[in-house]
Scaffold this active site. Structure first.
Site, PDB file in Angstrom:
ATOM      1  CD  GLU A  60      -3.775  -2.945  -7.106  1.00 47.97           C
ATOM      2  OE1 GLU A  60      -2.834  -3.448  -6.457  1.00 47.97           O
ATOM      3  OE2 GLU A  60      -4.542  -2.088  -6.618  1.00 47.97           O
ATOM      4  CD  GLU A  93      -2.608  -1.575   0.045  1.00 44.03           C
ATOM      5  OE1 GLU A  93      -2.858  -0.675  -0.787  1.00 44.03           O
ATOM      6  OE2 GLU A  93      -2.953  -2.756  -0.128  1.00 44.03           O
TER       7      GLU A  93
END
Length: 884
Positions: free
Chosen positions: A343, A321
């Site tokens: 991602e 993150e």
């Protein structure tokens, strides 16, 4: 965003299949239909009057016409289950707005306006956990992918980037802490007992990165000094009482920030970084700019409640993150088809980070194992899609192992072909070119191409073609020359019957069988359907080591003599290749056994070869225990099923368990000696102690398989003497599968010991639902009625039912009871939380690859689900494609 657990709620009335209308597929959204937004929103101001049962939101949007748009005067603001309370344009109330389904439409003349919309929310009634919702007395948000439209009307798409100012006010007693993105610019008290805070994020961001958290929280505070000398305040916020389990999270955050500076040259860009742990959360964590919201399971850790794997997960997810700050936030996606842009790249970054923080070889093996268990079946099933899809019906269904894990492998291949230094030049160019923009996968590939000096024209096929390439291997010795012939084929997948050859980088080495050494590693790139590679001065009768380090996410098809695999398992200097040799030795044997290709003599001969290699691993004094633990793992049953066009889950399970029991008996003395040795190692976080704990449980697994009574005795002793959750959980896992008194004793003690600790009680549910106990289905039913089971909690639902769906004994029950259990769950969950329900559909969607009797039962469950009248888009898409 890291994907993980999903929630659900109470039982619903279920319609019968006969009473329901025929299913209708949701509308299809196509990448080729992308159009730039007609209106941009450079700035947005949000004013929240907070309450658990009633929250009012006033949003003020500074909108201007997009010169690249289509010129329409219609401003479309997306909504989801919202109704506008009031609408103003340039300070004047307007009544000529209209609704188009869930969206608010306003006609605007001119080039720029201020549009204000008021909405009213009920956070405590938001069971979907998307948008603004209540969790244990707190308020928090989740907006990726399309949750912001559940808060206020907005052009909720990732290519609309805005600067956010947020004011929030609420009862100080209920919401003592008020957090949002960016920096806190002002705060104060009101006479009515409320207080307020104002936040401003100077960096433009899409709506999916908006975040707000309000509630009773306490922080573990630290600071970090960036490479340019700026001081950044760090806070990990948790519920009071949990702060003692946050230091590992803080340390992981600091390590992530330092690593990203050193490895990718990326410095954090705000003065404050907040992490908040939430117990009800659909995902693993979310990278909201400056305010990451995490599932508690990826924040809280101490030796008594978290396993070594939990510690690794906390470190890896916090890294993931944080790394999104640049690969996702500063550069975001133009549209959701580009999801792997952020991602896939960020998963690679977190994998490299975790490898540097721990054991690089072990981390690589773990990543490949996850890929094979989760992504390879996806690639060969009805839901197969490229890492950059061409269409979708519900975007939440594309948060998949293909987008994340295969996406990371595709970028890793570019890194392999370019080399680390040139790859870094490519990423620097990517950040330089696209900082502050909404980019595409093509933008990323072009930057790597230009920065690294590679021609990636053909490589782009990895972004557009689904399926796991199959590479067949043939060797031919011609004197001192060795000819390696490789053929590639990409299987047919839904919507893609014909495939083109893709570049496949393969690291190879030729071992001299006599010396156990090789003359160096070579990188070859297979670009054609078939090609030949010639090696001069090759050793006589060499042993080929191929796809070393898993340099390409492909399946290697090469029938090898057991002797070659035993040789590589003992001598290969590439740790992954050594692991792969051991896995291949077992896979070849079990696939042949399941297929009926082995008589008793051949079965015995195969087991002896495996036993010899396995015994060498167990007793090798030069092998570190972390690697030993990986080499002792048998291939997963789901991976074994992938080797067969049509699998018999019962036969696979019987053969695998039979081999495990045989190894437990044949190597009993060595396994017990190993278990005794590592049991004497005291608890510590260093690699040697972690390896000892890993091996301890693996040894116990085989001991219990070969001698259940001895396994029960040792398991209870390990449980009672455990100095950490790793040892305690490992012992309980083994005991949970045994039909013995020690099982009940340990399970009762575990529940009593950790009463009130939600994350640990999740383990208690999961260990039982995932056990190989003969009455596991009855146990799952009993657990579903347990007072500690709550359908409203994401982690608890996954702990019980996802463990059951992944359990070959429970799920593939010959009578179909496991399929019915998951089918009923999906239908109950869908009206409450569609994302949760949809995550369970793929387990049933594999029916075409299963033997006919079970396949019919699995398909019948999908048809029962499809017959429901009001299925969500999430579930309808998955079911329609699975039946397709």
């Amino acid at each position: 965003m890291d994907i993980a657990s999903r929630p659900a709620e109470p039982e619903q009335n279920l319609q019968t299949a006969d009473a329901a209308p025929a299913p209708q597929a949701p509308p299809v959204i196509r990448r080729e239909d992308y159009l730039p937004p007609a209106w941009l929103v450079p700035e947005i101001a949000l004013d929240f009057a907070l309450g658990l049962d009633a929250t009012t939101v006033v949003s003020k949007l500074s909108v201007r016409r997009n010169p690249d748009g289509n010129g329409t005067p219609t401003l479309r603001l997306n909504g989801d289950q919202l109704a506008p309370v009031a609408v103003h344009v340039d300070g004047e109330a307007v009544n000529d707005w209209r609704m188009d389904g869930p969206d608010l439409l306003i006609e605007l003349a001119g080039e720029a306006h201020e549009v204000s919309v008021e909405t009213a929310l009920v956070p405590s009634g938001n069971s979907q956990l998307m948008g603004l919702y209540a969790s244990n007395g707190m308020l928090c948000t989740q907006c990726e992918a399309e949750g912001f439209r559940r808060i206020t009307f907005f052009p909720d798409r990732p290519d609309v980037l805005s600067t956010y100012s947020v004011r929030m006010a609420g009862d100080r007693a209920v919401f003592p802490i008020l957090l949002a993105n960016g920096n806190c610019t002002a705060q104060g008290e009101s006479e009515d007992g409320t207080h307020w805070a104002e936040w401003h994020d100077p960096w433009p961001k899409p709506s999916y990165l908006f975040a707000l958290v309000a509630g009773e929280l306490i922080a573990n505070h630290a600071t970090f000094t960036t490479m340019s000398g700026r001081k950044v305040d760090l806070n990990v916020w948790v519920r009071p009482g949990d702060e003692g389990r946050t230091q590992h999270a803080v340390d992981s955050l600091i390590a992530s920030m330092k690593w990203d500076e050193e490895t990718f040259g990326r410095e954090y860009d705000l003065d404050l970084f907040n992490i908040v742990a939430v117990s009800d959360f659909n995902m693993g964590a979310m990278e909201n700019k400056g305010l990451n919201v995490f599932n508690t399971r990826y924040v809280l850790a101490d030796p008594d409640t978290a396993t070594d794997a939990d510690y690794d997960a906390v470190e890896g997810v916090i890294g993931h993150e944080y790394f999104h700050n640049w690969s996702g936030n500063r550069i975001t996606c133009r549209d959701w088809f580009q999801l792997s842009l952020k991602e896939g790249f960020t998963v690679l970054r977190d994998q490299l980070f975790s490898a540097d923080m721990g054991s690089e070889p072990v981390k690589r093996i773990e990543d490949v194992r996850i890929l094979r268990i989760a992504q390879f079946p996806e690639d060969s099933g009805p839901l197969a899609h490229p890492i950059r899809p061409d269409s979708y019906q519900e975007i939440s269904n594309f948060y998949t192992a293909t987008v994340y894990n295969k996406g990371a492998e595709v970028i890793r291949m570019m890194r392999t072909m370019a080399g680390e230094e040139r790859f870094r030049k490519g990423t620097d160019l990517y950040f330089e070119r696209h900082d502050g923009t909404a980019a595409t996968c093509e933008d990323f590939v072009t930057a790597i191409e230009d920065g690294a000096g590679l021609d990636l024209s053909q490589f782009r096929l990895w972004y557009s073609q689904a399926g796991t390439p199959q590479v067949s291997v043939a060797l031919q010795q011609e004197g001192a020359r060795l000819v390696l012939t490789l053929r590639q084929a990409v299987p047919t997948t839904p919507g893609q019957p014909e495939k083109q050859p893709m570049p496949i980088p393969l690291r190879v080495a030729l071992f001299d069988r006599a010396t156990g050494t090789h003359g160096g590693e070579t990188l070859i790139v297979l670009t054609k359907a078939e090609d030949r590679f010639v090696f001069e001065n090759a050793p006589a009768d060499p042993v080929l080591s191929i796809n070393r380090g898993f340099s390409a996410p492909v399946a290697i098809e090469m029938l090898r003599p057991d002797a070659d695999l035993v040789f590589l398992a003992a001598h290969d200097d590439d740790p992954f290749a050594r692991y792969e040799a051991m896995q291949s030795l077992v896979v070849q044997h079990l696939v042949a056994a399941v297929g009926g290709g082995l008589d008793e003599g051949a079965r015995a001969q195969g087991r002896e070869a495996i036993g010899a290699a396995f015994g060498a691993i167990v007793t090798d004094p030069a092998l570190d225990d972390l690697m030993r633990g990986e080499l002792m793992l048998l291939p997963a049953e789901s991976y074994l099923a992938e080797q067969l066009l049509v699998s018999d889950p019962g036969a696979i399970h019987a053969e695998r368990e039979g081999l495990k029991a045989w190894l437990g008996k044949a190597l009993a003395a060595d396994l017990e000696a190993l278990h005794d040795r590592v049991s004497a190692v005291p608890y510590g976080r260093e690699a040697a102690a972690r390896g000892a704990r890993k091996v301890k449980t693996q040894a116990l697994v085989y001991i219990a398989a070969g001698n259940p009574a001895e396994g029960a005795r040792r398991g209870l002793a390990q449980y009672q003497g455990a100095q950490s959750m790793t040892d305690r959980q490992g012992a309980l896992m083994v005991l949970a599968s045994l039909d013995c008194p020690e099982r009940e004793e340990a399970l009762a003690d575990f529940l009593a010991r950790y009463e009130g600790n939600a994350l640990v009680i999740d383990k208690w549910f999961s260990l039982q639902a995932g056990s190989l106990h003969p009455r596991v289905l009855a146990h799952i039913k009993t657990l579903s009625a347990h007072p500690e089971f709550r359908m409203s909690n994401p982690n608890r639902v996954r702990a019980l039912y996802m463990a059951a769906a992944m359990n070959p004994v429970a799920f593939h029950d010959p009578g179909g009871e496991g399929y019915r259990m998951i089918g009923d769950l999906i239908r109950r969950l869908d009206p409450i939380n569609p994302q949760t329900a949809a995550r369970f559909v793929p387990s049933l969607g594999r029916w075409r690859r299963v033997e006919p009797q079970r396949a019919a039962l699995m398909r019948a469950e999908l048809e029962r689900i499809a017959a429901e009248a009001n299925l969500s888009r999430d579930v309808r898409e998955q079911v329609t494609k699975s039946l397709g």
